[in-house]
Structure formats: C-alpha cells, structure tokens
Motif scaffolding. Structure first.
Motif, PDB file in Angstrom:
ATOM      1  N   ALA A 125       0.830  -1.199   0.000  1.00  0.00           N
ATOM      2  CA  ALA A 125       0.000   0.000   0.000  1.00  0.00           C
ATOM      3  C   ALA A 125       0.864   1.249   0.000  1.00  0.00           C
ATOM      4  N   ALA A 126       1.918   1.218   0.819  1.00  0.00           N
ATOM      5  CA  ALA A 126       2.798   2.390   0.899  1.00  0.00           C
ATOM      6  C   ALA A 126       3.457   2.639  -0.450  1.00  0.00           C
ATOM      7  N   LEU A 127       3.873   1.558  -1.094  1.00  0.00           N
ATOM      8  CA  LEU A 127       4.540   1.663  -2.383  1.00  0.00           C
ATOM      9  C   LEU A 127       3.605   2.311  -3.409  1.00  0.00           C
ATOM     10  N   VAL A 128       2.383   1.781  -3.434  1.00  0.00           N
ATOM     11  CA  VAL A 128       1.412   2.288  -4.395  1.00  0.00           C
ATOM     12  C   VAL A 128       1.147   3.771  -4.132  1.00  0.00           C
ATOM     13  N   ALA A 129       0.999   4.096  -2.847  1.00  0.00           N
ATOM     14  CA  ALA A 129       0.726   5.490  -2.504  1.00  0.00           C
ATOM     15  C   ALA A 129       1.875   6.382  -2.924  1.00  0.00           C
ATOM     16  N   ALA A 130       3.098   5.881  -2.688  1.00  0.00           N
ATOM     17  CA  ALA A 130       4.272   6.690  -3.015  1.00  0.00           C
ATOM     18  C   ALA A 130       4.342   6.952  -4.513  1.00  0.00           C
ATOM     19  N   CYS A 131       3.851   6.000  -5.288  1.00  0.00           N
ATOM     20  CA  CYS A 131       3.892   6.163  -6.738  1.00  0.00           C
ATOM     21  C   CYS A 131       2.734   7.001  -7.256  1.00  0.00           C
ATOM     22  N   GLY A 132       1.917   7.483  -6.358  1.00  0.00           N
ATOM     23  CA  GLY A 132       0.759   8.233  -6.818  1.00  0.00           C
ATOM     24  C   GLY A 132      -0.314   7.341  -7.369  1.00  0.00           C
ATOM     25  N   GLY A 133      -0.314   6.062  -6.972  1.00  0.00           N
ATOM     26  CA  GLY A 133      -1.279   5.110  -7.481  1.00  0.00           C
ATOM     27  C   GLY A 133      -2.663   5.302  -6.919  1.00  0.00           C
ATOM     28  N   GLY A 134      -2.816   6.105  -5.897  1.00  0.00           N
ATOM     29  CA  GLY A 134      -4.139   6.453  -5.424  1.00  0.00           C
ATOM     30  C   GLY A 134      -4.760   5.434  -4.521  1.00  0.00           C
ATOM     31  N   ALA A 135      -3.961   4.596  -3.835  1.00  0.00           N
ATOM     32  CA  ALA A 135      -4.568   3.668  -2.894  1.00  0.00           C
ATOM     33  C   ALA A 135      -5.323   4.462  -1.842  1.00  0.00           C
ATOM     34  N   PRO A 136      -6.491   3.959  -1.449  1.00  0.00           N
ATOM     35  CA  PRO A 136      -7.240   4.656  -0.408  1.00  0.00           C
ATOM     36  C   PRO A 136      -6.424   4.728   0.875  1.00  0.00           C
ATOM     37  N   VAL A 137      -6.683   5.721   1.669  1.00  0.00           N
ATOM     38  CA  VAL A 137      -5.968   5.874   2.928  1.00  0.00           C
ATOM     39  C   VAL A 137      -6.973   5.817   4.071  1.00  0.00           C
ATOM     40  N   GLU A 138      -6.497   5.314   5.183  1.00  0.00           N
ATOM     41  CA  GLU A 138      -7.363   5.277   6.350  1.00  0.00           C
ATOM     42  C   GLU A 138      -7.326   6.628   7.047  1.00  0.00           C
ATOM     43  N   GLN A 139      -8.489   7.114   7.390  1.00  0.00           N
ATOM     44  CA  GLN A 139      -8.572   8.360   8.147  1.00  0.00           C
ATOM     45  C   GLN A 139      -9.503   8.151   9.326  1.00  0.00           C
ATOM     46  N   GLU A 140      -9.071   8.609  10.476  1.00  0.00           N
ATOM     47  CA  GLU A 140      -9.862   8.392  11.681  1.00  0.00           C
ATOM     48  C   GLU A 140     -10.957   9.452  11.805  1.00  0.00           C
ATOM     49  N   GLY A 141     -12.184   8.972  11.938  1.00  0.00           N
ATOM     50  CA  GLY A 141     -13.272   9.851  12.328  1.00  0.00           C
ATOM     51  C   GLY A 141     -13.751   9.421  13.685  1.00  0.00           C
ATOM     52  N   PRO A 142     -14.710  10.094  14.264  1.00  0.00           N
ATOM     53  CA  PRO A 142     -15.223   9.694  15.576  1.00  0.00           C
ATOM     54  C   PRO A 142     -15.795   8.279  15.541  1.00  0.00           C
ATOM     55  N   GLY A 143     -15.151   7.362  16.234  1.00  0.00           N
ATOM     56  CA  GLY A 143     -15.660   6.001  16.369  1.00  0.00           C
ATOM     57  C   GLY A 143     -15.531   5.125  15.138  1.00  0.00           C
ATOM     58  N   TYR A 144     -14.889   5.635  14.102  1.00  0.00           N
ATOM     59  CA  TYR A 144     -14.888   4.884  12.849  1.00  0.00           C
ATOM     60  C   TYR A 144     -13.662   5.246  12.028  1.00  0.00           C
ATOM     61  N   THR A 145     -13.068   4.232  11.442  1.00  0.00           N
ATOM     62  CA  THR A 145     -11.935   4.471  10.560  1.00  0.00           C
ATOM     63  C   THR A 145     -12.431   4.458   9.114  1.00  0.00           C
TER      64      THR A 145
END
Lengths: 285, 381
Positions: B17-37
């Motif tokens: 995932a990190a590799l894909v993200a680094a290449c601009g491949g657009g892998a989704p990212v986890e973001q923390e919201g209240p009570g839910y990722t």
C-alpha cells in the motif's frame, strides 16, 4: 352560585360527557365518538366486495381509513369556544388524535389490528352545545423527526415522506378495473419549503389543506361524528382511468382526481373556492 | 491464517500500500473519524455525520446487509440493491425505476456515489435533509410504491428478529436501544453504509494526483473543455463530487442546487410533463417548474440513460442538447422561459466532443464498481 344552579350545571355536564362525571371546577372529561360510514353501511375492511359509491359503477373496496383530528373545541350557547385537551395515549399526542377504522384484514394490508374510534380529553367546566374540530396535523407538529416521534405520529403508514410531514387522511380503495387500481386519497399540506436549508423541522407548506368541521348542536352522549365516504366521494367516478398526477388524489395542486373530493371537505381546489365541508355528519350512536 | 503468517501478510500488504501510494497510485488511505476508521481516496475529507447517527464498523456492516435484503420489501422480492446495482455505480440502467409491486417510478434510480458529501439526495426534493430520512422515502412511499413497507413495521421487525445474524448486529450497532428493529434504526444503518460508498480513484483522480499518464491526451483536452468558461459544465458540476448539490464538511451547504436546463417547454411557458415537473411538485412555486438537482458525475459513463426521466440515451446526446442550449431550444428554436441562464449553449467541434466524452469516461472508478466492501453479503442466488 346557588345550589340549584350547581345542580343544573352538573346535569348539563353529565349529559355532555360520555363518561358522566361532573362536578367541581376542575376540567371535565369529554369523549367524542367517531364513525366511518359509507352511506347507511359501516366501513369494514371485511367488506371485500366493496361499496357502491361515487358516480360510476365499479365498487370501492376498502384498503385503508385513517385520519388525524386536531384543534378540537366545544362551543357554548354564546358561541364561545373551549379547547379540548387531549389525554395522552398511543392514539393521542402532539395535539392530535389518530382515528383508525381499518383493522389490517381483507385488503387493508399495511394496517394495524388496533382501531381507534373516539377522542378522549378534558375541557374547562361549562355548558356546551356545539363542536368544532380540524382534520390534520398542525404545522408545528407536522415536520417532526418522524423517526424519533412517539405515537400517534410514529406511524410509517401515515408519514408522508416526500414532504417530511404526515398524511392527514389516508382513505384508500381498490378498484377492480381491467387492471386493478388503488385509488389513494392522501390529504396533506403541499407547497413545502425549508426556512433553514438542511433542517426539515423548519419546513412549512403554503397550502395547508386542513379541513374544518363545525356542528352547532352536538350531544356527545347520544351522538357520534361520522365521516361518510358516500359523501366524500359523491362526485368521484371510480370507473374512469386516472387523469394524471398521483394514482387517485394525493393532494397535488393539479391532480385531477382531487377536484371532485376537495370541495366535499370544504377545501379550495384550483379555481373552486373553499366552502363548507359536506363529508362529516352527526349520527345517533 | 494465524500467527506469524498473518503478521507477515499484513506487513506485506502495508508495504504494498505504501509503495502504491508513493507512486501516486491512489490507494485509499485510512482516516480516523469519531468512532470509525474511514477508508477514503487520497485528498477526500472525512465526511460529516449526523450527531444522532455516529458511524461504527458494525453499523456499516448491518446497513450493507439491510441494503441487499429483500425482507425490506412488503412482498419480500425487492431490496435497495434491486434498483441500485453496484456495477452501475448503484444505478440500474432503467429510464424509470420499477418498484416491488410493479409500479413504474416517474424518475430513474440515481447512482449512489459520494452521498456522504451531498446536501440533496433526490432529483427534486429540497426538504429531505439526511440520508436517514431519505431512506424512509423508498421504504414508505405510495407514489410510487418502491419497497412498499409503509405500516409493515412490526412484520419487518419480526422478519429481522428471526434471522440468525441480525439480532447481534442490531444490538451491537444500537446498544441499549429498546426499539432495535425500528425503521429509525434500519434507516440509520443503511445511511451509515451509504456514507461509505465513496468513489475517488478514477483515471481523472490519478491525473490529479500527479500521474500524467492516467489520462489520455484526448481526456486531458476534454478536462480543459469541461472546466472552460466556454463549455461551462463545471458551473454546476463542480467540486469533489461534480455537483453543486454538495458541500465541504463543516461548510454551509448550497441551499438550492436545482436548475431548469430547458429539457422541456411544452407550452411556451416552460412546462415540463405533469409527472416530472421537478421541484414545483413539492413547493408549488411556478418558478420551480422543471428544476432538478445537478446530478453528480463520478462514474457517470456507467449510469445511462440520463436526466431525471431517462429521456436521453447517451452522453453524446447529453452534450448535444447542452450545446444547443437545451432540448426545448433544440426542438422549438427558442429557449424555455424558465431555463437557467447557466445553460446558454456553445459551439463544439466533433473532435472536442470526443475529447469531452473521453474525459467523462475517465471519471469511472472501476475499483468502486467492484469493491467487495460494497457488494452483497449474501450468497448469489
């Protein structure tokens, strides 16, 4: 006030309250019975052959018969109105009572086994001769969060999702045309907008569509209020194909099936001005 | 998988995932919201969620089951997914929807994409303020009947209560609730699932993130045309979701993203057909005749036919009618008097039209259309 006057008052109060209580200066109970009639017959979901009403030949077969009543007042001989405070119950709250004459049988799918055919409340002590009430849910209660509401407004059948309000009347019939047709009659407020975008509790509607009924002489001990479908649909022809808008009449401003019905409730429609309602009548209990 | 095996696999996945993200491949990212990722496309903000319906993983899972469950229709033949199919971006390819009892809907089922960012959920309703309340419309509506469960509250609850999976899911999603199977909770769970239907990994997004090869040369020219003042698509199809019926979390919404694009003018006064008069049906205001919500455009290429009544078969024809300054003007020679001033018409060459189409097709997020998180949890039947 002497003893004789008190006795006279007590007599009147006894006459005028279904449960016959009387006396002191506290609010006096009042019960008002309602009936669902079709001419001389009593509405019943079991009458699956239907009723010969309207101007056509096809019978109207019961599917639903419920309506809300609000702003109930008793009127004394001088014409002064006294508001009836509705008792809290599963049928009453938010200033409205739900009258429900369907029992979920026959074609009354989506209905409830329970029925409710009377209004229970209290009124200031007095001597009353007349009755007035409105049909419907007052605007202040018409745009609650239905999902969080309590009875009688916690009712998914009476909820009118597209206006985030309620159907004031839901009187539906099955018409066995070549293709069976549900003639819906859903009365409710239309022309709805939000004062605050995104907050539906600020909804208001320009066309309220709240019928009023008034009876100068009414004795709750001996009389009931009947909503007579033969009168409500007196000018409706159930034989003819739907002329557009919703199937039946769902209160749309240009729905052709509303034109013969609204005047029977005293409501204006199109170029027809408001008149007096002609669908509710008093009957002997 | 267990123990070291699982740990190694997770590490490998994370590295990938990190590799894909680094290449601009657009892998989704986890973001923390209240009570839910949240799992969000890069650059997408954490959506706003109503205070009375916080997100949770179990509520989303419950909502997904309910969305695909035919027990949510009166005659147990239809679910939400009957008219909202994932492979069509949760639209259904019909010009007009078909309800569980056979009633035709006057409008086409809308795609369900990026709803979490929208202010308005239907073609022409300005008073339904949330996905929770919106869910009641197909559940309880009579004109048309869609799922057809108005008044079936107790029967639906009994169906769900008898299921081996639902009781535990409802209890976990709505702990301590005394009316577990209420339409309120059903609507809340479906809304929670719907908020996860987020699409932001199309070729266009890849290009936006710096991958210059993600768009063809034609689509790149189309992008410029789309956002140009001359063509003017982005006047209404704006922002992350390509509609003005959306707003950034925390910002005030656009209160009135409804426009008359001159699709009809039946009487010279701007009339639309009686069963499709737009916002006027709700507000009764004559000036609201023919006003409909600006549809979001992500995945638009898989959502034909187009417009509220499905009366335009292809995107090519959509461009033609906007180029003509509205279909009414195309047919009558004069624009509808009620037409939005934003629809003025434009000259466009065949090459430009092909470029614009290439851009619209580059808004398709194939991953969204096949993402197993959004698919039916029930075995195929």
């Amino acid at each position: 006030m002497n003893r004789m006057q008190l006795a006279a008052l007590a007599t009147v109060a006894t006459l005028f309250t279904a449960c016959g209580s009387s006396s002191d200066t506290g609010p006096q109970p009042v019960a008002i019975d309602f009936k669902a009639l079709v001419g001389t017959q009593t509405f019943s979901c079991a009458d699956t052959a239907g009723y010969a009403i309207g101007t056509g030949t096809l019978p109207w077969i019961p599917k639903d018969f419920r309506f809300y009543v609000s702003n109930v007042r008793l009127v004394d001989a001088a014409g002064v109105e006294a508001p009836v405070t509705l008792d809290a119950s599963v049928w009453q709250g938010y200033g409205v009572a739900l009258l429900d004459f369907e029992n979920g049988t026959g074609n009354c799918t989506g209905g409830t086994v329970e029925t409710n055919k009377s209004i229970q409340g209290t009124v200031a002590p007095g001597s009353y001769v007349g009755l007035k009430f409105d049909v419907g849910v007052p605007t202040a209660s018409n745009h609650l969060n239905v999902q969080a509401a309590n009875p009688p407004l916690a009712n998914s059948a009476m909820y009118w999702s597209w206006t985030t309000g309620y159907k004031f009347m839901k009187i539906d019939g099955l018409i066995n045309r070549a293709t069976p047709f549900t003639f819906n009659f859903h009365l409710g407020s239309t022309g709805c907008t939000l004062a605050t975008p995104g907050d539906f509790t600020t909804a208001s509607c320009t066309t309220l569509n709240v019928p009023s009924a008034s009876f100068a002489a009414f004795n709750p001990t001996t009389q009931a209020v009947a909503l007579d479908l033969a009168l409500l649909f007196a000018a409706t022809n159930f034989d003819t194909a739907d002329g557009g808008g919703a199937p039946g009449c769902m209160s749309g401003a240009t729905d052709p099936e509303c034109a013969p019905i609204f005047p029977k409730l005293g409501l204006p429609f199109g170029t027809t001005p408001a008149g007096s309602q002609a669908s509710f009548r008093l009957v002997t209990k | 998988m267990s123990g070291d095996g699982a740990r190694i696999a997770r590490a490998a996945l994370a590295a990938a995932a990190a590799l894909v993200a680094a290449c601009g491949g657009g892998a989704p990212v986890e973001q923390e919201g209240p009570g839910y990722t949240w799992v969000l496309p890069q650059g997408f903000p954490v959506p706003e969620v109503p205070a009375d319906n916080p997100m949770s993983a179990v509520k989303v899972e419950l909502g997904r089951r309910l969305f695909y469950d035919v027990r949510l229709s009166g005659n147990q033949t239809f679910s939400c997914a009957s008219c909202h199919k994932q492979e069509l971006a949760f639209s259904d390819g019909r010009a007009r929807g078909l309800g569980s009892t056979g009633m035709l809907h006057p409008r086409g089922p809308q795609p369900l994409v990026n709803l979490a960012y929208l202010d308005v959920y239907t073609w022409a309703n300005s008073v339904v303020p949330s996905l929770e309340i919106q869910a009641l419309v197909p559940m309880t509506g009579f004109d048309p009947i869609e799922l057809g469960i108005a008044g079936y509250d107790e029967e639906v609850a009994a169906r769900l209560r008898a299921d081996p999976a639902y009781p535990a899911l409802f209890q976990a999603a709505f702990p301590g609730d005394s009316h577990l199977y209420s339409y309120l909770n059903i609507g809340k769970a479906i809304a929670a699932f719907e908020r996860t239907l987020i699409s932001g990994n199309s070729p266009y997004d890849g290009y936006q993130r710096g991958d210059s090869t993600a768009l063809t040369a034609s689509a790149r020219r189309g992008l410029d045309l789309f956002f140009s003042d001359r063509i003017g698509c982005a006047r209404c199809h704006s922002g992350l979701t390509f509609t003005d019926a959306a707003s950034t979390p925390g910002a005030p919404g656009n209160p009135f993203p409804f426009h008359n694009i001159g699709l009809y003018d039946l009487d010279g006064q701007g009339a639309y057909p009686a069963d499709g008069s737009g916002l006027m049906a709700l507000t009764s205001r004559p000036e609201d005749m023919g006003k409909f919500r600006t549809p979001p455009l992500r995945n638009v290429a898989v959502t034909a036919p187009f417009m509220h009544d499905g009366s335009v078969a292809t995107l090519s024809e959509v461009i033609d009618l906007f180029a003509a300054g509205g279909r009414a003007r195309m047919q009558n020679g004069v624009p509808s008097p009620l037409q939005s001033p934003l629809v003025q018409g434009f000259a466009i060459t065949p090459e430009e039209k092909a470029d614009l189409l290439a851009f619209l097709e580059a808004l398709t997020d194939e991953g969204f259309l096949t993402d197993p998180r959004f698919a039916s949890p029930f075995p195929a039947r």
